[in-house]
Design a protein around this motif. Structure first.
Motif, PDB file in Angstrom:
ATOM      1  N   THR A 148       0.835  -1.205   0.000  1.00  0.00           N
ATOM      2  CA  THR A 148       0.000   0.000   0.000  1.00  0.00           C
ATOM      3  C   THR A 148       0.865   1.249   0.000  1.00  0.00           C
ATOM      4  O   THR A 148       0.575   2.229  -0.698  1.00  0.00           O
ATOM      5  CB  THR A 148      -0.936   0.013   1.230  1.00  0.00           C
ATOM      6  OG1 THR A 148      -1.755  -1.159   1.200  1.00  0.00           O
ATOM      7  CG2 THR A 148      -1.835   1.239   1.212  1.00  0.00           C
ATOM      8  N   ARG A 295      -6.530   4.354   5.212  1.00  0.00           N
ATOM      9  CA  ARG A 295      -6.929   2.953   5.312  1.00  0.00           C
ATOM     10  C   ARG A 295      -6.547   2.356   6.666  1.00  0.00           C
ATOM     11  O   ARG A 295      -7.299   1.558   7.239  1.00  0.00           O
ATOM     12  CB  ARG A 295      -6.299   2.145   4.177  1.00  0.00           C
ATOM     13  CG  ARG A 295      -6.793   0.697   4.185  1.00  0.00           C
ATOM     14  CD  ARG A 295      -6.249  -0.107   3.035  1.00  0.00           C
ATOM     15  NE  ARG A 295      -6.611  -1.510   3.195  1.00  0.00           N
ATOM     16  CZ  ARG A 295      -6.196  -2.479   2.416  1.00  0.00           C
ATOM     17  NH1 ARG A 295      -5.398  -2.201   1.385  1.00  0.00           N
ATOM     18  NH2 ARG A 295      -6.548  -3.728   2.641  1.00  0.00           N
ATOM     19  N   PHE A 300     -10.631  -0.750   5.208  1.00  0.00           N
ATOM     20  CA  PHE A 300     -10.894  -0.761   3.766  1.00  0.00           C
ATOM     21  C   PHE A 300     -12.291  -0.245   3.425  1.00  0.00           C
ATOM     22  O   PHE A 300     -12.457   0.681   2.630  1.00  0.00           O
ATOM     23  CB  PHE A 300     -10.717  -2.177   3.206  1.00  0.00           C
ATOM     24  CG  PHE A 300     -11.109  -2.286   1.765  1.00  0.00           C
ATOM     25  CD1 PHE A 300     -10.227  -1.912   0.775  1.00  0.00           C
ATOM     26  CD2 PHE A 300     -12.386  -2.716   1.395  1.00  0.00           C
ATOM     27  CE1 PHE A 300     -10.595  -1.972  -0.568  1.00  0.00           C
ATOM     28  CE2 PHE A 300     -12.763  -2.783   0.068  1.00  0.00           C
ATOM     29  CZ  PHE A 300     -11.852  -2.420  -0.916  1.00  0.00           C
ATOM     30  N   TRP A 304     -13.117   3.059   1.141  1.00  0.00           N
ATOM     31  CA  TRP A 304     -13.546   2.919  -0.255  1.00  0.00           C
ATOM     32  C   TRP A 304     -14.921   3.537  -0.465  1.00  0.00           C
ATOM     33  O   TRP A 304     -15.121   4.316  -1.410  1.00  0.00           O
ATOM     34  CB  TRP A 304     -13.564   1.438  -0.645  1.00  0.00           C
ATOM     35  CG  TRP A 304     -13.726   1.219  -2.111  1.00  0.00           C
ATOM     36  CD1 TRP A 304     -12.743   1.140  -3.055  1.00  0.00           C
ATOM     37  CD2 TRP A 304     -14.974   1.072  -2.826  1.00  0.00           C
ATOM     38  NE1 TRP A 304     -13.277   0.948  -4.297  1.00  0.00           N
ATOM     39  CE2 TRP A 304     -14.644   0.904  -4.192  1.00  0.00           C
ATOM     40  CE3 TRP A 304     -16.311   1.057  -2.441  1.00  0.00           C
ATOM     41  CZ2 TRP A 304     -15.622   0.716  -5.171  1.00  0.00           C
ATOM     42  CZ3 TRP A 304     -17.286   0.888  -3.425  1.00  0.00           C
ATOM     43  CH2 TRP A 304     -16.934   0.719  -4.774  1.00  0.00           C
ATOM     44  N   CYS A 344      -6.818   1.656  -2.676  1.00  0.00           N
ATOM     45  CA  CYS A 344      -7.356   0.673  -1.727  1.00  0.00           C
ATOM     46  C   CYS A 344      -7.759  -0.607  -2.443  1.00  0.00           C
ATOM     47  O   CYS A 344      -7.442  -1.720  -1.997  1.00  0.00           O
ATOM     48  CB  CYS A 344      -8.569   1.263  -1.000  1.00  0.00           C
ATOM     49  SG  CYS A 344      -8.172   2.446   0.310  1.00  0.00           S
TER      50      CYS A 344
END
Length: 420
Positions: A148, A295, A300, A304, A344
């Protein structure tokens, strides 16, 4: 044929990415490539608009190129999983260098709109192979524990380059014509190929997939379906794939509509178009820099879905924006949210996918994801020309909000699906 196993290793690579020579070279090369590529993002629509004056033609060309990407996506994952990824990345860059270089060369002898319909779909197809291979390569270069962060770094600096790129592209297009900006884009692929060449091949060549995946001789169709099968067995990835397919339908042609609004509705110059998209790229940079922290803090699902909600509101607002600076600020907000949601989503796929399947899963995701995009781009272009850009923005924004609400009722809302 070389059978490779690469992707997100199950043991994270130790140390800082800032001290990883191969990743840093790869990072710098891709940043320069994106800076050059942002020239084509503006130059090609301007070339079509200046010659034809038609938003429908802009949307149609985007749709044709998108269709080529979808078709290439069917095979891109197999190529990325079965061939030397370093050589594949270099080959894709060199092919795109030649393709884009033909536009200014041929255009020097006259206006040939047909050439764009020949070159751009081929370039889009090769670009899909590059992007699928690129995602798998990042996983191998960074490792699971840093993926990430690595994606955020790549997106952030690419966006930083994109701030200057569109602005310069507008200036170059305004003074020397859009074909000059396309020439710069072609040269950027040479820089990208050189950067990949300078990284060590050992970072790409790892354990054979044959040790972890049954042989499938005589059943090539199984190779093509393996990624899709994995996607649709995973509840979160399955839902994301479906939702994002509709999202891309409503947004693939959005940049074309913004350019059309600036040029047609607001009467702005090519330089102003570049400036607005350059300001918008600041949003991509900001979202990329913040995504890892967002995040970690929210998880998550909230990250998102929240990004999708704000994206929808931003698109709605574009329909009401009446000044250049309002359009620029809203584009920055929209692109920030797109980068958060996109990173993400990509990072989750890299974390939960077995390394030997990563190329095919990425390919299947993008093939399905973009399958409705070409039609959407053509519809948005037609809608802007016949119903007005404001109507297009309102419908697209409202549709994105509906998708975010649907996501709240699905497994996407989970905070930590990567731990399942």
């Amino acid at each position: 044929m070389i059978s490779l196993r690469i992707g997100v290793g199950r043991s994270p690579r130790p140390g800082s990415l800032w001290r990883d020579r191969d990743f840093l070279i790869f990072w710098c090369a891709q940043t320069l490539s994106v800076a050059g590529d942002s020239f084509a993002l503006i130059a090609v629509p301007l070339l079509i608009l200046n010659v034809t004056g038609s938003a429908t033609q802009m949307g149609l060309l985007t749709g044709v190129a998108g269709t080529a990407s979808v078709v290439a996506g069917v095979f891109a994952g197999v190529l990325a999983d079965r061939f030397d990824r370093r050589r594949l990345l270099i080959a894709c860059d060199l092919i795109r260098l030649v393709l884009f270089a033909t536009i200014p060369v041929v255009w020097a002898f006259g206006t040939h709109v047909w050439l764009l319909y020949a070159v751009l779909p081929l370039a889009a197809a090769v670009g899909m192979v590059f992007q699928v291979t690129y995602v798998a390569a990042v996983g191998g270069l960074a490792g699971e524990g840093r993926v990430t962060e690595a994606n955020g770094m790549l997106y952030a600096t690419a966006a930083a380059a994109g701030v200057l790129g569109p602005t310069l592209a507008g200036v170059v297009a305004g003074h020397f014509g859009p074909t000059a900006a396309i020439t710069i884009n072609a040269a950027s692929f040479a820089l990208s190929a050189l950067g990949v060449l300078l990284t060590r091949s050992s970072r790409y060549a790892v354990e054979s997939a044959q040790a972890t995946e049954p042989a499938r001789e005589g059943r090539p169709w199984r190779e093509l379906l393996a990624g899709a099968e994995f996607l649709f067995r995973h509840p979160v990835l399955r839902t994301l794939t479906i939702l994002l397919s509709f999202f891309i339908f409503m947004t693939l042609g959005l940049t074309d509509i913004v350019i059309y609004r600036l040029k047609h509705d607001l009467g702005q110059s090519d330089s102003v178009v570049g400036l607005v998209l350059g300001v918008g790229a600041v949003g991509t940079m900001a979202g990329s820099m913040l995504v890892a922290r967002v995040r970690r803090t929210l998880g998550f699902g909230p990250s998102w879905i929240g990004a999708q909600v704000v994206s929808g509101l931003a698109i709605l607002s574009l329909g009401l924006a009446g000044t250049v600076w309002a359009v620029a600020a809203i584009m920055a907000l929209y692109l920030a949210c797109v980068s958060v949601a996109g990173i993400c989503s990509m990072s989750l796929r890299q974390q939960v996918t077995p390394p030997h399947l990563l190329g095919r899963v990425t390919s299947a995701f993008w093939t399905i994801h973009f399958s409705l995009g070409p039609v959407g781009a053509a519809v948005l272009g037609w809608g802007a020309e016949h119903r007005g850009a404001t109507t297009v923005f309102v419908v697209a924004g409202a549709s994105c909000l509906v998708l975010a609400l649907v996501a709240l009722l699905t497994p996407v809302r989970q905070r930590h699906p990567e731990r399942a």
